[in-house]
Write a protein that holds these residues in place. Structure first.
Motif, PDB file in Angstrom:
ATOM      1  N   GLY A  56      -0.906  18.442  48.201  1.00 28.31           N
ATOM      2  CA  GLY A  56      -1.215  17.067  48.555  1.00 28.31           C
ATOM      3  C   GLY A  56      -2.607  16.791  49.081  1.00 28.31           C
ATOM      4  N   PRO A  57      -2.705  16.368  50.355  1.00 24.98           N
ATOM      5  CA  PRO A  57      -4.004  15.938  50.888  1.00 24.98           C
ATOM      6  C   PRO A  57      -4.938  17.077  51.285  1.00 24.98           C
ATOM      7  CG  PRO A  57      -2.317  15.741  52.580  1.00 24.98           C
ATOM      8  CD  PRO A  57      -1.599  16.159  51.316  1.00 24.98           C
ATOM      9  N   LYS A  58      -4.502  18.297  51.133  1.00 32.18           N
ATOM     10  CA  LYS A  58      -5.327  19.433  51.539  1.00 32.18           C
ATOM     11  C   LYS A  58      -6.647  19.438  50.778  1.00 32.18           C
ATOM     12  CE  LYS A  58      -5.014  24.423  52.235  1.00 32.18           C
ATOM     13  NZ  LYS A  58      -4.142  25.600  52.090  1.00 32.18           N
ATOM     14  N   VAL A  59      -7.734  19.687  51.476  1.00 33.18           N
ATOM     15  CA  VAL A  59      -9.063  19.727  50.866  1.00 33.18           C
ATOM     16  C   VAL A  59      -9.281  21.103  50.244  1.00 33.18           C
ATOM     17  CG1 VAL A  59     -11.545  19.596  51.312  1.00 33.18           C
ATOM     18  CG2 VAL A  59      -9.985  17.993  52.436  1.00 33.18           C
ATOM     19  N   VAL A  60      -9.671  21.111  48.958  1.00 31.16           N
ATOM     20  CA  VAL A  60      -9.876  22.358  48.217  1.00 31.16           C
ATOM     21  C   VAL A  60     -11.233  22.316  47.514  1.00 31.16           C
ATOM     22  CG1 VAL A  60      -7.402  22.680  47.881  1.00 31.16           C
ATOM     23  CG2 VAL A  60      -8.741  21.484  46.135  1.00 31.16           C
ATOM     24  N   SER A  61     -11.653  23.461  47.003  1.00 33.21           N
ATOM     25  CA  SER A  61     -12.935  23.574  46.295  1.00 33.21           C
ATOM     26  C   SER A  61     -12.733  23.288  44.814  1.00 33.21           C
ATOM     27  CB  SER A  61     -13.522  24.977  46.461  1.00 33.21           C
ATOM     28  OG  SER A  61     -13.681  25.308  47.819  1.00 33.21           O
ATOM     29  N   VAL A  62     -13.542  22.372  44.277  1.00 32.35           N
ATOM     30  CA  VAL A  62     -13.448  21.989  42.878  1.00 32.35           C
ATOM     31  C   VAL A  62     -14.845  22.063  42.256  1.00 32.35           C
ATOM     32  CG1 VAL A  62     -12.752  20.200  41.240  1.00 32.35           C
ATOM     33  CG2 VAL A  62     -11.518  20.448  43.405  1.00 32.35           C
ATOM     34  N   ALA A  63     -14.950  22.695  41.087  1.00 34.72           N
ATOM     35  CA  ALA A  63     -16.216  22.747  40.357  1.00 34.72           C
ATOM     36  C   ALA A  63     -16.380  21.463  39.559  1.00 34.72           C
ATOM     37  CB  ALA A  63     -16.237  23.955  39.426  1.00 34.72           C
ATOM     38  N   VAL A  64     -17.526  20.797  39.724  1.00 36.20           N
ATOM     39  CA  VAL A  64     -17.781  19.527  39.051  1.00 36.20           C
ATOM     40  C   VAL A  64     -19.073  19.649  38.250  1.00 36.20           C
ATOM     41  CG1 VAL A  64     -17.968  17.021  39.312  1.00 36.20           C
ATOM     42  CG2 VAL A  64     -16.698  18.351  41.015  1.00 36.20           C
ATOM     43  N   THR A  65     -18.999  19.251  36.980  1.00 34.13           N
ATOM     44  CA  THR A  65     -20.167  19.294  36.091  1.00 34.13           C
ATOM     45  C   THR A  65     -20.210  18.018  35.260  1.00 34.13           C
ATOM     46  OG1 THR A  65     -18.939  20.374  34.306  1.00 34.13           O
ATOM     47  CG2 THR A  65     -20.043  21.816  35.889  1.00 34.13           C
ATOM     48  N   PRO A  66     -21.372  17.699  34.679  1.00 29.72           N
ATOM     49  CA  PRO A  66     -21.444  16.528  33.803  1.00 29.72           C
ATOM     50  C   PRO A  66     -20.948  16.797  32.391  1.00 29.72           C
ATOM     51  CG  PRO A  66     -23.607  17.515  34.002  1.00 29.72           C
ATOM     52  CD  PRO A  66     -22.709  18.281  34.929  1.00 29.72           C
ATOM     53  N   ASN A  67     -20.816  18.093  32.020  1.00 29.45           N
ATOM     54  CA  ASN A  67     -20.535  18.425  30.623  1.00 29.45           C
ATOM     55  C   ASN A  67     -19.394  19.412  30.423  1.00 29.45           C
ATOM     56  OD1 ASN A  67     -21.704  20.756  31.603  1.00 29.45           O
ATOM     57  ND2 ASN A  67     -23.604  20.540  30.443  1.00 29.45           N
ATOM     58  N   GLY A  68     -18.776  19.861  31.503  1.00 28.21           N
ATOM     59  CA  GLY A  68     -17.670  20.798  31.390  1.00 28.21           C
ATOM     60  C   GLY A  68     -18.065  22.260  31.419  1.00 28.21           C
ATOM     61  N   TYR A  69     -19.380  22.539  31.417  1.00 32.29           N
ATOM     62  CA  TYR A  69     -19.852  23.921  31.405  1.00 32.29           C
ATOM     63  C   TYR A  69     -20.342  24.315  32.796  1.00 32.29           C
ATOM     64  CZ  TYR A  69     -19.521  24.242  26.326  1.00 32.29           C
ATOM     65  OH  TYR A  69     -19.046  24.284  25.037  1.00 32.29           O
ATOM     66  N   LEU A 114      -6.185  31.437  45.199  1.00 31.50           N
ATOM     67  CA  LEU A 114      -4.750  31.189  45.347  1.00 31.50           C
ATOM     68  C   LEU A 114      -4.295  31.577  46.742  1.00 31.50           C
ATOM     69  CD1 LEU A 114      -2.038  30.327  44.041  1.00 31.50           C
ATOM     70  CD2 LEU A 114      -1.646  32.746  43.567  1.00 31.50           C
ATOM     71  N   THR A 115      -4.705  32.751  47.203  1.00 32.09           N
ATOM     72  CA  THR A 115      -4.286  33.200  48.528  1.00 32.09           C
ATOM     73  C   THR A 115      -5.097  32.550  49.642  1.00 32.09           C
ATOM     74  OG1 THR A 115      -5.743  35.128  48.334  1.00 32.09           O
ATOM     75  CG2 THR A 115      -3.458  35.410  47.652  1.00 32.09           C
ATOM     76  N   GLU A 116      -6.356  32.184  49.352  1.00 32.18           N
ATOM     77  CA  GLU A 116      -7.217  31.624  50.396  1.00 32.18           C
ATOM     78  C   GLU A 116      -7.057  30.108  50.549  1.00 32.18           C
ATOM     79  OE1 GLU A 116      -9.132  33.444  52.491  1.00 32.18           O
ATOM     80  OE2 GLU A 116      -8.182  35.157  51.526  1.00 32.18           O
ATOM     81  N   GLU A 117      -6.934  29.380  49.433  1.00 32.06           N
ATOM     82  CA  GLU A 117      -6.889  27.916  49.496  1.00 32.06           C
ATOM     83  C   GLU A 117      -5.515  27.330  49.178  1.00 32.06           C
ATOM     84  OE1 GLU A 117     -10.087  26.282  47.071  1.00 32.06           O
ATOM     85  OE2 GLU A 117     -11.398  26.384  48.810  1.00 32.06           O
ATOM     86  N   PHE A 118      -4.695  28.094  48.463  1.00 29.25           N
ATOM     87  CA  PHE A 118      -3.371  27.599  48.068  1.00 29.25           C
ATOM     88  C   PHE A 118      -2.263  28.558  48.505  1.00 29.25           C
ATOM     89  CE2 PHE A 118      -6.490  25.973  45.049  1.00 29.25           C
ATOM     90  CZ  PHE A 118      -6.166  24.630  44.948  1.00 29.25           C
ATOM     91  N   PRO A 119      -2.271  29.016  49.758  1.00 26.96           N
ATOM     92  CA  PRO A 119      -1.239  29.990  50.169  1.00 26.96           C
ATOM     93  C   PRO A 119       0.178  29.423  50.058  1.00 26.96           C
ATOM     94  CG  PRO A 119      -2.394  29.109  52.087  1.00 26.96           C
ATOM     95  CD  PRO A 119      -3.159  28.649  50.882  1.00 26.96           C
ATOM     96  N   GLU A 120       0.303  28.088  50.069  1.00 28.61           N
ATOM     97  CA  GLU A 120       1.615  27.458  49.959  1.00 28.61           C
ATOM     98  C   GLU A 120       2.277  27.754  48.610  1.00 28.61           C
ATOM     99  OE1 GLU A 120      -1.374  24.782  52.117  1.00 28.61           O
ATOM    100  OE2 GLU A 120      -1.289  25.858  50.209  1.00 28.61           O
ATOM    101  N   LEU A 121       1.472  28.156  47.630  1.00 27.40           N
ATOM    102  CA  LEU A 121       1.986  28.357  46.273  1.00 27.40           C
ATOM    103  C   LEU A 121       2.272  29.818  45.940  1.00 27.40           C
ATOM    104  CD1 LEU A 121      -0.384  25.904  44.318  1.00 27.40           C
ATOM    105  CD2 LEU A 121       1.932  25.457  45.165  1.00 27.40           C
ATOM    106  N   VAL A 122       1.832  30.737  46.796  1.00 30.84           N
ATOM    107  CA  VAL A 122       1.964  32.161  46.476  1.00 30.84           C
ATOM    108  C   VAL A 122       3.428  32.554  46.312  1.00 30.84           C
ATOM    109  CG1 VAL A 122       1.526  34.517  47.281  1.00 30.84           C
ATOM    110  CG2 VAL A 122      -0.207  32.751  47.609  1.00 30.84           C
ATOM    111  N   CYS A 123       4.325  31.945  47.095  1.00 31.59           N
ATOM    112  CA  CYS A 123       5.736  32.311  47.026  1.00 31.59           C
ATOM    113  C   CYS A 123       6.367  31.937  45.681  1.00 31.59           C
ATOM    114  CB  CYS A 123       6.514  31.654  48.163  1.00 31.59           C
ATOM    115  SG  CYS A 123       6.454  29.848  48.144  1.00 31.59           S
TER     116      CYS A 123
END
Length: 294
Positions: A56-69, A114-123
């Protein structure tokens, strides 16, 4: 000539640790394994609604580019993405096209996110792949979570990891080259740079002037410029599609270019490779290739 087949073979079940090491890791051959993750709750649970509820509202790291590369050669630079911190639900809005953006978004941070930013999903998956951990005598160095738009592309590169790539939903499309294709794959040195968003929302490329130049592959294997890189015509790429519920074993030092279906979700396990004779042979091939070009 080195024993590579013309297509990636399928296994209908996960192998024993000894079988996997003997038949696949030691000879450095890829395969796609079915029924290796069929018991994972993630295959049923990881819907958009579930991810909104759990992350949900958890802040995570996302890669953003203008062209997908991201992490690719562009305008004679090795350009890395803007790493944006944003609520995960905002990313889901973009992927589901509830919000439009001219930019391309991809959760692809390869630091065991996955373990650092999304530990809720590891299970809902596993912290490691037991038969792989036993085969190699070690735990994975990183477990990564991937989610992005179909326009997000991973440029051709190689890693020093034994990689188990598991698709949860959607499809991943891989173009692979064995390490023996190294003489036909061009490398050049590039000034590293990063995409940064300016005040008007457009991207600019900012050089990382204090960093050393980065060796990277400038060639697009889907549309190779054979006039500039004629040697690539001798390479023999393999292509495969990894579907939901399947696992790709991508051996260390294999070159790979990756595309995906829109909203594809995947988890991969990186096990550090053994720096043995296999690594020495590749280093020799790499040095000979460089020497011939000089």
């Amino acid at each position: 000539e080195l024993g590579w087949s013309e297509s990636i073979p399928y296994l209908d079940r996960p192998p024993s640790p000894l079988e996997f090491y003997r038949e696949w890791v030691s000879p450095n051959k890829p395969c796609i394994i079915r029924n290796a993750i069929s018991h994972w709750p993630a295959l049923e649970k990881w819907t958009s609604a579930y991810l909104r509820e759990v992350v949900g509202p958890k802040v995570v790291s996302v890669a953003v580019t203008p062209n997908g590369y991201a992490d690719a050669v562009f305008q004679d630079r090795f350009v890395m993405p803007e790493e944006r911190q944003m609520p995960f639900m905002d990313l889901l809005d973009i992927v589901e096209k509830k919000v439009t953006s001219p930019n391309i978004f991809y959760v692809q941070k390869q630091c065991s996110n996955l373990t650092e930013e999304f530990p809720e999903l590891v299970c809902d998956v596993q912290p490691d792949i037991p038969w792989m951990s036993e085969a190699l005598g070690k735990k994975p160095d990183a477990v990564n979570f991937w989610l992005g738009e179909s326009a997000a592309v991973t440029s051709l590169h190689k890693d020093h990891y034994e990689n188990l790539y598991c698709v949860i939903s959607g499809e991943k499309h891989f173009l692979l080259h064995p390490p023996s294709d190294r003489p036909f794959i061009p490398y050049e040195l590039y000034q590293p740079a990063t995409y940064q968003v300016s005040e008007d929302g457009s991207f600019e490329i900012v050089d990382e002037k204090s960093e050393e130049k980065v060796p990277w592959i400038p060639l697009d294997p889907l549309n190779p410029n054979l006039e500039r890189y004629p040697e690539y015509a001798q390479a023999k790429p393999l292509q495969c599609t990894v579907k939901a519920g399947e696992m790709l074993y991508l051996p260390s030092l294999w070159f790979h270019h990756v595309q995906q279906s829109h909203g594809c979700i995947a988890v991969n396990y990186w096990y550090d490779m053994e720096y043995d004779l296999k690594y020495s042979y590749y280093q020799l091939l790499d040095c000979l290739t460089k020497a011939l070009k000089v």
